[in-house]
Write an enzyme that holds these catalytic residues in place. Structure first.
Site, PDB file in Angstrom:
ATOM      1  N   ARG A  61       5.167  -3.197  27.730  1.00  0.00           N
ATOM      2  CA  ARG A  61       5.956  -3.658  26.578  1.00  0.00           C
ATOM      3  C   ARG A  61       6.134  -2.569  25.527  1.00  0.00           C
ATOM      4  O   ARG A  61       6.386  -2.864  24.357  1.00  0.00           O
ATOM      5  CB  ARG A  61       5.332  -4.922  25.953  1.00  0.00           C
ATOM      6  CG  ARG A  61       5.283  -6.108  26.920  1.00  0.00           C
ATOM      7  CD  ARG A  61       4.784  -7.360  26.216  1.00  0.00           C
ATOM      8  NE  ARG A  61       4.809  -8.502  27.122  1.00  0.00           N
ATOM      9  CZ  ARG A  61       3.808  -8.843  27.924  1.00  0.00           C
ATOM     10  NH1 ARG A  61       2.699  -8.113  27.925  1.00  0.00           N
ATOM     11  NH2 ARG A  61       3.903  -9.892  28.715  1.00  0.00           N
ATOM     12  N   LYS A 114      18.683   3.047  21.534  1.00  0.00           N
ATOM     13  CA  LYS A 114      19.196   2.225  22.632  1.00  0.00           C
ATOM     14  C   LYS A 114      18.774   2.829  23.960  1.00  0.00           C
ATOM     15  O   LYS A 114      18.935   4.027  24.183  1.00  0.00           O
ATOM     16  CB  LYS A 114      20.722   2.139  22.592  1.00  0.00           C
ATOM     17  CG  LYS A 114      21.276   1.088  21.661  1.00  0.00           C
ATOM     18  CD  LYS A 114      22.782   0.980  21.846  1.00  0.00           C
ATOM     19  CE  LYS A 114      23.365  -0.135  21.024  1.00  0.00           C
ATOM     20  NZ  LYS A 114      24.833  -0.232  21.209  1.00  0.00           N
ATOM     21  N   GLU A 169      32.574  12.335  22.210  1.00  0.00           N
ATOM     22  CA  GLU A 169      31.754  11.550  21.296  1.00  0.00           C
ATOM     23  C   GLU A 169      31.716  12.178  19.905  1.00  0.00           C
ATOM     24  O   GLU A 169      31.640  11.474  18.893  1.00  0.00           O
ATOM     25  CB  GLU A 169      30.337  11.385  21.850  1.00  0.00           C
ATOM     26  CG  GLU A 169      30.220  10.424  23.017  1.00  0.00           C
ATOM     27  CD  GLU A 169      30.323   8.956  22.591  1.00  0.00           C
ATOM     28  OE1 GLU A 169      30.391   8.676  21.370  1.00  0.00           O
ATOM     29  OE2 GLU A 169      30.338   8.084  23.481  1.00  0.00           O
ATOM     30  N   LYS A 171      25.822   9.367  13.547  1.00  0.00           N
ATOM     31  CA  LYS A 171      25.118   8.325  14.299  1.00  0.00           C
ATOM     32  C   LYS A 171      23.822   7.927  13.608  1.00  0.00           C
ATOM     33  O   LYS A 171      23.492   6.732  13.520  1.00  0.00           O
ATOM     34  CB  LYS A 171      24.829   8.782  15.726  1.00  0.00           C
ATOM     35  CG  LYS A 171      24.152   7.679  16.539  1.00  0.00           C
ATOM     36  CD  LYS A 171      24.356   7.786  18.018  1.00  0.00           C
ATOM     37  CE  LYS A 171      23.880   6.520  18.724  1.00  0.00           C
ATOM     38  NZ  LYS A 171      23.986   6.604  20.188  1.00  0.00           N
ATOM     39  N   GLU A 194      22.372  -3.619  15.742  1.00  0.00           N
ATOM     40  CA  GLU A 194      23.775  -3.909  15.987  1.00  0.00           C
ATOM     41  C   GLU A 194      24.110  -5.368  15.668  1.00  0.00           C
ATOM     42  O   GLU A 194      24.529  -6.152  16.517  1.00  0.00           O
ATOM     43  CB  GLU A 194      24.148  -3.587  17.440  1.00  0.00           C
ATOM     44  CG  GLU A 194      25.656  -3.446  17.656  1.00  0.00           C
ATOM     45  CD  GLU A 194      25.977  -2.906  19.028  1.00  0.00           C
ATOM     46  OE1 GLU A 194      26.171  -1.689  19.133  1.00  0.00           O
ATOM     47  OE2 GLU A 194      26.031  -3.688  19.989  1.00  0.00           O
ATOM     48  N   ARG A 247      26.715  -0.912  13.268  1.00  0.00           N
ATOM     49  CA  ARG A 247      26.528  -0.012  14.400  1.00  0.00           C
ATOM     50  C   ARG A 247      27.648  -0.133  15.431  1.00  0.00           C
ATOM     51  O   ARG A 247      27.895   0.806  16.195  1.00  0.00           O
ATOM     52  CB  ARG A 247      25.174  -0.307  15.048  1.00  0.00           C
ATOM     53  CG  ARG A 247      24.821   0.634  16.186  1.00  0.00           C
ATOM     54  CD  ARG A 247      23.397   0.445  16.645  1.00  0.00           C
ATOM     55  NE  ARG A 247      23.085   1.381  17.714  1.00  0.00           N
ATOM     56  CZ  ARG A 247      21.858   1.803  18.010  1.00  0.00           C
ATOM     57  NH1 ARG A 247      20.829   1.383  17.311  1.00  0.00           N
ATOM     58  NH2 ARG A 247      21.656   2.650  18.993  1.00  0.00           N
ATOM     59  N   ASN A 278      31.078   2.179  18.911  1.00  0.00           N
ATOM     60  CA  ASN A 278      31.709   1.796  20.176  1.00  0.00           C
ATOM     61  C   ASN A 278      33.220   1.990  20.155  1.00  0.00           C
ATOM     62  O   ASN A 278      33.921   1.475  21.034  1.00  0.00           O
ATOM     63  CB  ASN A 278      31.380   0.335  20.503  1.00  0.00           C
ATOM     64  CG  ASN A 278      29.953   0.161  20.974  1.00  0.00           C
ATOM     65  OD1 ASN A 278      29.467   0.914  21.795  1.00  0.00           O
ATOM     66  ND2 ASN A 278      29.274  -0.833  20.433  1.00  0.00           N
ATOM     67  N   HIS A 289      35.088   2.536  23.414  1.00  0.00           N
ATOM     68  CA  HIS A 289      34.169   2.267  24.523  1.00  0.00           C
ATOM     69  C   HIS A 289      34.521   1.024  25.332  1.00  0.00           C
ATOM     70  O   HIS A 289      34.082   0.898  26.475  1.00  0.00           O
ATOM     71  CB  HIS A 289      32.738   2.142  23.999  1.00  0.00           C
ATOM     72  CG  HIS A 289      32.109   3.462  23.668  1.00  0.00           C
ATOM     73  ND1 HIS A 289      32.694   4.363  22.799  1.00  0.00           N
ATOM     74  CD2 HIS A 289      30.955   4.044  24.077  1.00  0.00           C
ATOM     75  CE1 HIS A 289      31.923   5.431  22.687  1.00  0.00           C
ATOM     76  NE2 HIS A 289      30.874   5.261  23.463  1.00  0.00           N
ATOM     77  N   HIS A 301      34.304   2.031  29.026  1.00  0.00           N
ATOM     78  CA  HIS A 301      33.278   1.550  29.952  1.00  0.00           C
ATOM     79  C   HIS A 301      33.900   0.882  31.176  1.00  0.00           C
ATOM     80  O   HIS A 301      33.376   0.986  32.290  1.00  0.00           O
ATOM     81  CB  HIS A 301      32.338   0.574  29.247  1.00  0.00           C
ATOM     82  CG  HIS A 301      31.301   1.236  28.403  1.00  0.00           C
ATOM     83  ND1 HIS A 301      30.507   0.548  27.518  1.00  0.00           N
ATOM     84  CD2 HIS A 301      30.916   2.537  28.311  1.00  0.00           C
ATOM     85  CE1 HIS A 301      29.677   1.385  26.925  1.00  0.00           C
ATOM     86  NE2 HIS A 301      29.910   2.594  27.389  1.00  0.00           N
ATOM     87  N   HIS A 349      31.493  10.289  31.107  1.00  0.00           N
ATOM     88  CA  HIS A 349      31.562   9.316  30.022  1.00  0.00           C
ATOM     89  C   HIS A 349      32.603   9.716  28.978  1.00  0.00           C
ATOM     90  O   HIS A 349      33.438   8.894  28.564  1.00  0.00           O
ATOM     91  CB  HIS A 349      30.184   9.196  29.363  1.00  0.00           C
ATOM     92  CG  HIS A 349      30.147   8.272  28.188  1.00  0.00           C
ATOM     93  ND1 HIS A 349      30.256   6.907  28.291  1.00  0.00           N
ATOM     94  CD2 HIS A 349      30.029   8.542  26.852  1.00  0.00           C
ATOM     95  CE1 HIS A 349      30.194   6.357  27.090  1.00  0.00           C
ATOM     96  NE2 HIS A 349      30.060   7.324  26.201  1.00  0.00           N
TER      97      HIS A 349
END
Length: 361
Positions: free
Chosen positions: A116, A138, A180, A222, A232, A242, A246, A249, A253, A265
């Site tokens: 965890r 993330k 990016e 960022k 987010e 946040r 994206n 994206h 994606h 990407h």
């Protein structure tokens, strides 16, 4: 050295300079076991890094991943868990992610999910990883249904962006990473766009001051964004947290999944940004000069702005699984003007098809 603070539940620093890797032993601390996660392509460099981490009583366990997005699978995650179990990893031990964005995403999720959550240090080795995957906490993997659909938030102990490791990075990887960076210019720091437009060729020089400033500015955007909205939270209208990261994206994606992650990407996100700009013009009133600016800036560094590998209906179905979607409605990050973002909630389907025509030609 530039040190950028990330104010999270567990605050950490991003160090940006040539030679930042010298700080890795301090971030690892007195951990008795260190897992060094790296892609196959960086096996030799990872061995050198392992030697830097050697200390009395310490065991270093290498975990080699396939290159690129093939690293981010459930099978690789299970294999990583087995390796940590065999090494006797405890909560006082540390995982180091050394590689591009796919590697650091996977390494971070491995650290987040083992017991965890164990210590994690992120060492990105590409432009894309430095300005995107490495900062923000993330972590995650891909599944057949889509990219990054399984993951967790897990802040690292620190991020080391050693600009010296970019020397020798293949040119297409530099170009992909700049997508990016340019995104950060469109959503927040317009100086980024000015720097690229002033000399696109110089912007691609990994040894140059211009790229160093671009990378640093991208990281700063960022870091500031995630510090204000770590988890987010859902954005509404012009109050965007946040999610602004994206931009481009949603379609990007979908293209990556359609191409089975053979597109880089940044290449997919570049097309996605042009699509989002077209949608912003229809839904938010973004001026056509700014829409064209997207095409001009992106193509100036060699990024694609069109895609013809699938029809709109196929991509539309994939976009419905996007993390920003709510129920049956798609949600896009858009621009009322360059440098300011707003959410486009449930755009008209006909408008989406018109925007698709703008990138499918």
């Amino acid at each position: 050295m530039t040190t950028i603070e990330v104010h999270a539940d567990n605050p950490y620093q991003v160090h940006v300079e040539a030679g930042a890797l010298t700080q890795l032993p301090a971030l690892v601390g007195d951990a008795a076991r260190v897992a060094l996660v790296h892609p196959h392509a960086l096996a030799d460099r990872a061995s050198e890094l392992a030697r830097q981490l050697e200390a009395p009583g310490r065991t270093i366990t290498p975990i080699e991943l396939p290159d690129g997005e093939r690293a981010k699978t459930a099978e690789q995650l299970v294999a990583g868990w087995s390796t940590l179990a065999d090494a006797g990893f405890t909560r006082s031990d540390v995982v180091v992610g050394f590689g591009g964005g796919a590697t650091t995403d996977m390494a971070g999720f491995l650290a987040a999910s083992w017991l965890r959550g164990v210590g994690y240090v992120c060492v990105p080795t590409t432009v894309l990883a430095m300005v995107d995957a490495a900062v923000g906490g993330k972590t995650g993997i891909n599944i057949p249904a889509g990219k990054n659909l399984v993951g967790a938030f897990h802040e690292p102990r620190g991020v080391l962006c050693d600009l010296a490791v970019l020397d020798g990075l293949p040119a297409p990887e530099v170009v992909s990473g700049l997508a990016e960076v340019i995104k950060c210019g469109f959503i927040a720091d317009t100086v980024i766009l000015d720097l690229v437009e002033a000399d696109p060729i110089d912007a691609l020089d990994v040894r140059g001051d211009r790229l160093a400033e671009l990378v640093t500015r991208g990281i700063a955007v960022k870091a500031e964004t995630v510090s204000a909205d770590l988890r987010e939270s859902t954005s509404v209208g012009g109050r965007v947290g946040r999610e602004k990261l994206n931009y481009g994206h949603t379609l990007g994606h979908a293209i990556e999944k359609q191409e089975n992650f053979t597109w880089r990407h940044g290449e997919a996100i570049s097309v996605g940004m042009v699509f989002a700009a077209e949608l912003s013009a229809r839904a938010l009133g973004l001026d056509q000069t700014s829409v064209q600016r997207h095409r001009d800036v992106l193509t100036s560094v060699g990024l694609p702005i069109t895609y013809s590998g699938a029809d709109f209906d196929t991509l539309r179905a994939t976009m419905s699984l996007d993390k920003k979607a709510r129920g049956a409605k798609l949600r896009f990050v858009g621009l009322p003007e360059v440098g300011r973002v707003s959410i486009i909630d449930g755009p008209d389907e006909e408008a989406l098809r018109e925007c698709w025509a703008g990138v499918a030609r």
